[in-house]
Design a protein around this motif. Structure first.
Motif, short mmCIF file in Angstrom:
data_model
loop_
_atom_site.label_atom_id
_atom_site.label_comp_id
_atom_site.label_asym_id
_atom_site.label_seq_id
_atom_site.Cartn_x
_atom_site.Cartn_y
_atom_site.Cartn_z
N ASP A 51 -12.82 -5.52 4.12
CA ASP A 51 -12.33 -7.01 4.20
C ASP A 51 -13.56 -8.04 3.62
OD1 ASP A 51 -13.85 -7.05 6.55
OD2 ASP A 51 -12.07 -8.06 7.65
N SER A 75 -1.00 -3.91 -3.87
CA SER A 75 -0.71 -4.47 -3.37
C SER A 75 -0.04 -4.29 -1.63
CB SER A 75 -1.52 -6.32 -2.82
OG SER A 75 0.08 -6.63 -3.47
N GLU A 83 -3.23 -4.94 2.19
CA GLU A 83 -3.85 -3.62 1.67
C GLU A 83 -4.22 -3.84 0.37
OE1 GLU A 83 -3.23 -0.22 2.71
OE2 GLU A 83 -4.90 1.12 2.33
N HIS A 107 -11.10 -0.41 -3.50
CA HIS A 107 -10.27 -0.60 -2.10
C HIS A 107 -10.48 -1.61 -0.89
CE1 HIS A 107 -8.24 0.49 1.85
NE2 HIS A 107 -7.48 0.64 1.44
N THR A 153 -3.16 5.03 5.79
CA THR A 153 -3.62 3.83 4.86
C THR A 153 -2.67 4.84 3.50
OG1 THR A 153 -5.42 3.01 2.92
CG2 THR A 153 -5.36 5.06 4.71
N PHE A 199 -9.35 -5.30 2.21
CA PHE A 199 -8.48 -5.30 3.06
C PHE A 199 -8.10 -7.36 2.62
CE2 PHE A 199 -8.94 -2.34 4.84
CZ PHE A 199 -7.33 -1.31 5.18
#
Lengths: 129, 198
Positions: free
Chosen positions: B92, B176, B185, B120, B9, B122
């Motif tokens: 997410d 992003s 991400e 953070h 990441t 997704f």
């Protein structure tokens, strides 16, 4: 051991390890001992012990001076304070976990890695804003 | 149990780059926590608030007003009034909250964000991207452990990046990164923490 048919309301104290297969409502203070909540155990209480192992259901705050273990059948709703917490795959937990590693925190914070220049991660970096 | 694969990441390290060694980090983790994540945070002085909102999905249809939705999330989160998060790990989640629910969730969360809070998450590059139901853990600040969920999460309806920017009103989308499987991400910064524009 507190058997599956037993319900205790009040404060549980003592100087030996305890396995709970029944119901306990109140508080459990066995600060130098190990408390295990078996699969049929239902605890609605704050639990203070050296080691707390949970296979059943606990609603309440848990303090483990050594460690707290929530197994895959464990269901905990409350706040945990312990230097080590084990959460097995499938365990249900809702609440907070307070951790304080002591002096090693400084090393972790300073060890947080910078992104290596040759990182293989992104296909495309989209700068937003 | 499905196997865990490592996913590098690029954006997660930013969340921990400026953590003061004396700071007691307050972390909001919106998903089921795994041992990797606990092990990672055990090296920080921190309070890890774990709330698996995925287990509460889909948002009940009867909660159709903003006030009703806010009450719903307030009840789920049960945050102390003085809680201020430094780090929010959404994973997410945004892909599973309808627009009204996401707005209400942000409304409830906003008072609990520290000025310097970073998030953070997704999302997807294209709302037609197929669902990829994943579970995430943190192996290190630059590496996630990712595995497939045993079952899909109900309510998958991802938002476009522009729409998401509008819905996340208490966060600015700072960076992003487009991932290989058409997921994005995201690095988020609390609005109050946005650097002053000159």
């Amino acid at each position: 051991m507190i058997g599956p048919s037993i319900t205790i309301k009040g404060e549980v104290t003592g100087e030996e390890d305890l396995l709970i297969q029944g119901k306990v409502e109140g508080t459990i203070n066995l600060k130098d001992q190990e408390v295990s909540v078996g699969q049929s155990g239902e605890v609605t209480a704050d639990v203070n012990a050296r080691v707390v192992k949970i296979d059943g259901k606990v609603t309440g705050d848990i303090s483990g001076t050594e460690k707290v273990v929530i197994s895959q059948s464990g269901n905990v709703r409350g706040n945990i304070v312990a230097p080590r917490v084990t959460l097995e795959d499938g365990a249900i937990f809702k609440g907070s976990i307070d951790m304080d590693p002591g002096d090693s925190a400084a090393s972790k914070a300073s060890l947080t890695k910078q992104q290596p220049a040759n990182s293989p991660v992104p296909d495309l970096d989209l700068k937003s804003g | 149990m499905t196997s865990i694969r490592e996913q590098p990441t690029q954006l997660l390290p930013a969340l921990f780059r400026h953590v003061d060694e004396d700071q007691r980090l307050q972390v909001l983790h919106l998903g089921p926590a795994c041992q990797d994540t606990l092990d990672f945070f055990s090296s920080y002085r921190c309070r890890l608030q774990i709330i698996d909102l995925f287990a509460e999905l889909p948002v009940p249809a009867e909660e159709d007003t903003q006030s009703g939705l806010q009450d719903y999330f307030r009840d789920l989160l049960q945050l102390n009034p003085d809680t201020r998060f430094d780090v929010c790990l959404f994973w997410d989640l945004f892909n599973y909250l309808p627009a009204a629910a996401l707005q209400a969730f942000m409304q409830v969360l906003a008072p609990h964000l520290a000025d310097t809070c970073l998030g953070h998450a997704f999302s997807v590059h294209n709302p037609r991207t197929e669902e990829l139901p994943l579970l995430f853990g943190i192996r290190d600040s630059d590496c996630l452990g990712v595995r497939r969920r045993a079952a899909p999460v109900p309510g998958y309806a991802p938002h476009s990046q522009n729409r998401l920017k509008e819905l996340l009103h208490c966060f600015a989308m700072e960076r992003s990164v487009l991932l290989a499987d058409r997921r994005l991400e995201l690095l988020l910064r609390a609005r109050a923490a946005e650097p002053a524009r000159h």
